[in-house]
Design a protein around this motif. Structure first.
Motif, PDB file in Angstrom:
ATOM      1  N   PRO A   1       9.383 -12.581   2.835  1.00  0.00           N
ATOM      2  CA  PRO A   1      10.124 -13.996   2.350  1.00  0.00           C
ATOM      3  C   PRO A   1       9.197 -15.006   1.978  1.00  0.00           C
ATOM      4  CG  PRO A   1      10.581 -13.130   4.643  1.00  0.00           C
ATOM      5  CD  PRO A   1       9.514 -12.293   4.060  1.00  0.00           C
ATOM      6  N   THR A   2       7.890 -14.722   2.045  1.00  0.00           N
ATOM      7  CA  THR A   2       6.953 -15.621   1.501  1.00  0.00           C
ATOM      8  C   THR A   2       6.577 -15.262  -0.034  1.00  0.00           C
ATOM      9  OG1 THR A   2       5.066 -14.260   2.352  1.00  0.00           O
ATOM     10  CG2 THR A   2       5.830 -16.420   3.406  1.00  0.00           C
ATOM     11  N   ALA A   3       7.152 -14.378  -0.624  1.00  0.00           N
ATOM     12  CA  ALA A   3       6.887 -13.792  -1.968  1.00  0.00           C
ATOM     13  C   ALA A   3       7.600 -14.815  -2.966  1.00  0.00           C
ATOM     14  CB  ALA A   3       7.351 -12.314  -2.203  1.00  0.00           C
ATOM     15  N   SER A   4       7.160 -14.877  -4.187  1.00  0.00           N
ATOM     16  CA  SER A   4       7.480 -15.644  -5.177  1.00  0.00           C
ATOM     17  C   SER A   4       8.907 -15.104  -5.827  1.00  0.00           C
ATOM     18  CB  SER A   4       6.859 -15.742  -6.380  1.00  0.00           C
ATOM     19  OG  SER A   4       7.159 -16.187  -7.561  1.00  0.00           O
ATOM     20  N   ARG A   5       9.894 -16.038  -5.873  1.00  0.00           N
ATOM     21  CA  ARG A   5      11.204 -15.677  -6.347  1.00  0.00           C
ATOM     22  C   ARG A   5      11.225 -15.120  -7.931  1.00  0.00           C
ATOM     23  NH1 ARG A   5      11.507 -19.625  -3.305  1.00  0.00           N
ATOM     24  NH2 ARG A   5      13.086 -19.873  -1.376  1.00  0.00           N
TER      25      ARG A   5
ATOM     26  N   ALA B   1       0.896  -1.095   0.000  1.00  0.00           N
ATOM     27  CA  ALA B   1       0.281  -0.090   0.059  1.00  0.00           C
ATOM     28  C   ALA B   1       1.036   1.221  -0.071  1.00  0.00           C
ATOM     29  CB  ALA B   1      -0.953  -0.115   1.092  1.00  0.00           C
ATOM     30  N   LEU B   2       1.970   1.320   0.855  1.00  0.00           N
ATOM     31  CA  LEU B   2       2.853   2.365   1.081  1.00  0.00           C
ATOM     32  C   LEU B   2       3.689   2.635  -0.361  1.00  0.00           C
ATOM     33  CD1 LEU B   2       3.725   2.541   4.587  1.00  0.00           C
ATOM     34  CD2 LEU B   2       2.017   3.757   3.401  1.00  0.00           C
ATOM     35  N   ASP B   3       3.774   1.603  -1.249  1.00  0.00           N
ATOM     36  CA  ASP B   3       4.661   1.749  -2.327  1.00  0.00           C
ATOM     37  C   ASP B   3       4.024   2.600  -3.289  1.00  0.00           C
ATOM     38  OD1 ASP B   3       6.198   0.247  -0.855  1.00  0.00           O
ATOM     39  OD2 ASP B   3       6.223  -1.532  -2.119  1.00  0.00           O
ATOM     40  N   ALA B   4       2.994   2.566  -3.487  1.00  0.00           N
ATOM     41  CA  ALA B   4       2.114   2.978  -4.670  1.00  0.00           C
ATOM     42  C   ALA B   4       2.484   4.328  -5.396  1.00  0.00           C
ATOM     43  CB  ALA B   4       0.583   3.069  -4.169  1.00  0.00           C
ATOM     44  N   ARG B   5       3.024   4.238  -6.538  1.00  0.00           N
ATOM     45  CA  ARG B   5       3.432   5.345  -7.305  1.00  0.00           C
ATOM     46  C   ARG B   5       4.530   6.077  -6.874  1.00  0.00           C
ATOM     47  NH1 ARG B   5      -1.968   7.762 -10.147  1.00  0.00           N
ATOM     48  NH2 ARG B   5      -2.807   5.919 -11.490  1.00  0.00           N
ATOM     49  N   ARG B   6       5.390   5.550  -6.115  1.00  0.00           N
ATOM     50  CA  ARG B   6       6.590   6.352  -5.477  1.00  0.00           C
ATOM     51  C   ARG B   6       7.758   5.602  -5.963  1.00  0.00           C
ATOM     52  NH1 ARG B   6       2.422   6.093  -1.855  1.00  0.00           N
ATOM     53  NH2 ARG B   6       2.668   7.630  -0.106  1.00  0.00           N
ATOM     54  N   GLY B   7       7.612   4.858  -7.336  1.00  0.00           N
ATOM     55  CA  GLY B   7       9.087   4.408  -7.967  1.00  0.00           C
ATOM     56  C   GLY B   7       9.562   3.338  -7.233  1.00  0.00           C
ATOM     57  N   ILE B   8       8.945   2.223  -6.697  1.00  0.00           N
ATOM     58  CA  ILE B   8       9.316   1.244  -5.853  1.00  0.00           C
ATOM     59  C   ILE B   8       9.034  -0.045  -6.529  1.00  0.00           C
ATOM     60  CG2 ILE B   8       9.367   0.192  -3.727  1.00  0.00           C
ATOM     61  CD1 ILE B   8      10.918   2.443  -3.377  1.00  0.00           C
ATOM     62  N   VAL B   9       9.832  -1.023  -6.623  1.00  0.00           N
ATOM     63  CA  VAL B   9       9.718  -2.265  -7.021  1.00  0.00           C
ATOM     64  C   VAL B   9      10.218  -3.358  -5.579  1.00  0.00           C
ATOM     65  CG1 VAL B   9       9.722  -1.970  -9.516  1.00  0.00           C
ATOM     66  CG2 VAL B   9      11.697  -2.742  -8.414  1.00  0.00           C
ATOM     67  N   ARG B  10       9.591  -4.491  -5.874  1.00  0.00           N
ATOM     68  CA  ARG B  10       9.865  -5.432  -4.675  1.00  0.00           C
ATOM     69  C   ARG B  10      10.346  -6.617  -5.040  1.00  0.00           C
ATOM     70  NH1 ARG B  10       8.984  -3.778   0.790  1.00  0.00           N
ATOM     71  NH2 ARG B  10       7.915  -1.984   0.920  1.00  0.00           N
ATOM     72  N   LEU B  11      11.455  -7.014  -4.667  1.00  0.00           N
ATOM     73  CA  LEU B  11      12.076  -8.300  -5.133  1.00  0.00           C
ATOM     74  C   LEU B  11      12.442  -9.285  -3.870  1.00  0.00           C
ATOM     75  CD1 LEU B  11      14.539  -6.919  -7.433  1.00  0.00           C
ATOM     76  CD2 LEU B  11      12.377  -8.075  -8.111  1.00  0.00           C
ATOM     77  N   HIS B  12      12.054 -10.741  -4.330  1.00  0.00           N
ATOM     78  CA  HIS B  12      12.304 -11.568  -3.168  1.00  0.00           C
ATOM     79  C   HIS B  12      13.860 -11.557  -2.749  1.00  0.00           C
ATOM     80  CE1 HIS B  12      13.334 -15.514  -1.307  1.00  0.00           C
ATOM     81  NE2 HIS B  12      12.082 -15.552  -1.119  1.00  0.00           N
ATOM     82  N   PRO B  13      14.180 -11.680  -1.427  1.00  0.00           N
ATOM     83  CA  PRO B  13      15.274 -11.371  -0.861  1.00  0.00           C
ATOM     84  C   PRO B  13      16.640 -12.159  -1.626  1.00  0.00           C
ATOM     85  CG  PRO B  13      13.764 -11.739   0.902  1.00  0.00           C
ATOM     86  CD  PRO B  13      13.209 -11.818  -0.248  1.00  0.00           C
TER      87      PRO B  13
END
Length: 456
Positions: A59-63, A16-28
């Protein structure tokens, strides 16, 4: 360093806090495979090439997934489920960035405010960006900047600030991190201090070290990137170049309906102080040219001051308090003294400090507020004028209202229906209107509105 890259599947499921802020999330493990640490920039290639700041997913996100928002996917030119090639991006601090957007936004948002909204974001030519500050990675040095941006954007733009999209028209280099040293501006319009619109359009190089900005600290591994904190804040904020006088055309007082009484009061004070001081000397008295102008955001405070300054022949030296307050104490004090020295340099001149409550808050004013009061007193004693504005007068340090400082307060209220009708007439004077447009009806439907685009 050998290029590391992975091809992942885009997933439209941002935090929710990432929205439209130029952030991408990746598995560790994906971050490790790419040699990245959270907060470092990444190059993203879909149908288009863009960039973002990589943050650790759960950590439970998909690689095999890259978690991004609709803005990132739009800049990539793909949909949810599309393929994205991800690679570390060399950190390059943006020298200059220009943008375009809705006219009501370009008129209301100053380049300084725009730079704070983009601070810590990677920008690429052709990208859409939002005004939402990059506040996903909290950092003490950036927290003041982000909060200043939030308050000012909310006050100036209103609810639209969270959904407005802007387009990056130029960037040097083409994909880079916005820092406090970046010259940011509107296309064919104003830019941050220390440059001109012509410079940005011409793309002239900004003076500085050839290998990148000072203050960028390389990470311990050879990726050409920086730590998470540095990615958010960039170089430590330094005092901008002293503000040049505002030489643009001033609004006409007659074009500010509802503010004529306030304009008359301010004109009489400045005219007396600038042009008839000898009369006061003969009478054995003096006048203090310190004024506090208060009123809701968008009610025309700045336009009022610029119009009156034009009437009395005074140069206006603008200073945006949130930007100064976000600097270190030493840099902010130097910035204030340089601005005051420019005002006192000669001829009728006025220091215009917008959103002064950021520099001198009522609660815990701190040492910078003391310096500001000293600078204000010295400037007024020298015969120059200081006009401060605030949309939150209850939040201003009461010490500023001392007789030797801001001795006069002028209130700018929201207009009633009749004044809104007159304001709309002025604002649409050169706009062709359809026959069925009834300005009386428009004025009646905006009971708590103020003009969004007063002449600046």
């Amino acid at each position: 360093m050998a290029e590391r890259e992975l091809t992942l599947t885009a997933s439209l499921r941002p935090a929710a806090l990432d929205a439209r802020r130029g952030i991408v999330r990746l598995h560790p493990e994906v971050l490790t495979a790419l040699g990245l640490r959270p907060g470092e920039p990444v190059r993203l290639a879909g149908r288009r090439i863009t960039a973002g700041i990589a943050v650790r997913a759960e950590p439970t996100a998909s690689r095999g997934l890259l978690y991004a928002d609709d803005l990132i996917l739009g800049n990539l030119g793909i949909r949810d489920g599309g393929q994205v090639t991800v690679a570390p991006a060399p950190l390059a601090a943006a020298r200059r960035v220009t943008l375009t957007g809705p006219v009501e936004i370009t008129a209301a948002v100053t380049p300084e405010m725009l730079r704070l909204a983009l601070l810590g974001k990677m920008v690429t030519v052709g990208d859409d960006v939002s005004l939402l500050p990059q506040d996903v990675l909290p950092d003490a040095a950036a927290r003041g900047l982000v909060e200043a941006a939030r308050r000012s954007l909310a006050n100036t733009v209103g609810y639209a600030w969270t959904s407005t999209l802007l387009t990056v028209t130029t960037a040097e280099p083409e994909a880079a991190l916005v820092t406090m040293d970046t010259v940011v501006g509107w296309r064919d319009g104003q830019v941050t201090h220390g440059s001109t619109a012509a410079d940005v359009r011409a793309g002239s190089a900004r003076p500085g070290p050839p290998d990148g900005p000072t203050g960028i600290v390389a990470s311990s591994h050879d990726t050409g990137t920086v730590s998470a904190d540095a990615a958010v804040t960039g170089p430590a904020p330094t005092a901008p170049t002293p503000v040049a006088a505002d030489t643009g055309p001033a609004p006409n007082v007659e074009d500010l309906p509802g503010l004529r009484a306030q304009a008359q009061e301010l004109t009489e004070l400045l005219d007396l102080g600038f042009h008839h001081r000898e009369v006061l000397t003969r009478l054995g008295t003096a006048v203090s040219l310190g004024v506090l102008v208060t009123g809701p955001a968008g009610s025309g405070k700045t336009a009022l001051v610029r119009a009156v300054a034009g009437e009395v022949g005074a140069l206006v030296h603008p200073l945006w308090a949130p930007e100064v307050a976000a600097l270190s104490n030493d840099s902010a004090a130097r910035r204030l003294r340089e601005a005051a020295a420019a005002v006192r340099a000669g001829g009728p001149a006025l220091l215009l400090v917008s959103d002064v409550d950021a520099l001198a808050p009522r609660d815990q004013p701190g040492p910078l507020a003391t310096v500001f009061r000293q600078v204000l007193a010295e400037t007024v004693r020298a015969g120059a004028a200081v006009v401060c504005t605030s949309s939150r007068p209850e939040s201003v340090d009461p010490a500023l209202r001392a007789p030797a400082l801001l001795s006069l307060e002028i209130a700018v209220p929201l207009p009633d229906t009749a004044l809104r009708r007159e304001q709309l007439t002025v604002l649409t004077r050169e706009v062709p209107l359809a026959e069925d447009v009834r300005l009386d009806e428009v004025a009646g439907r905006t009971p708590v509105s103020s003009p969004p685009t007063w002449p600046r």
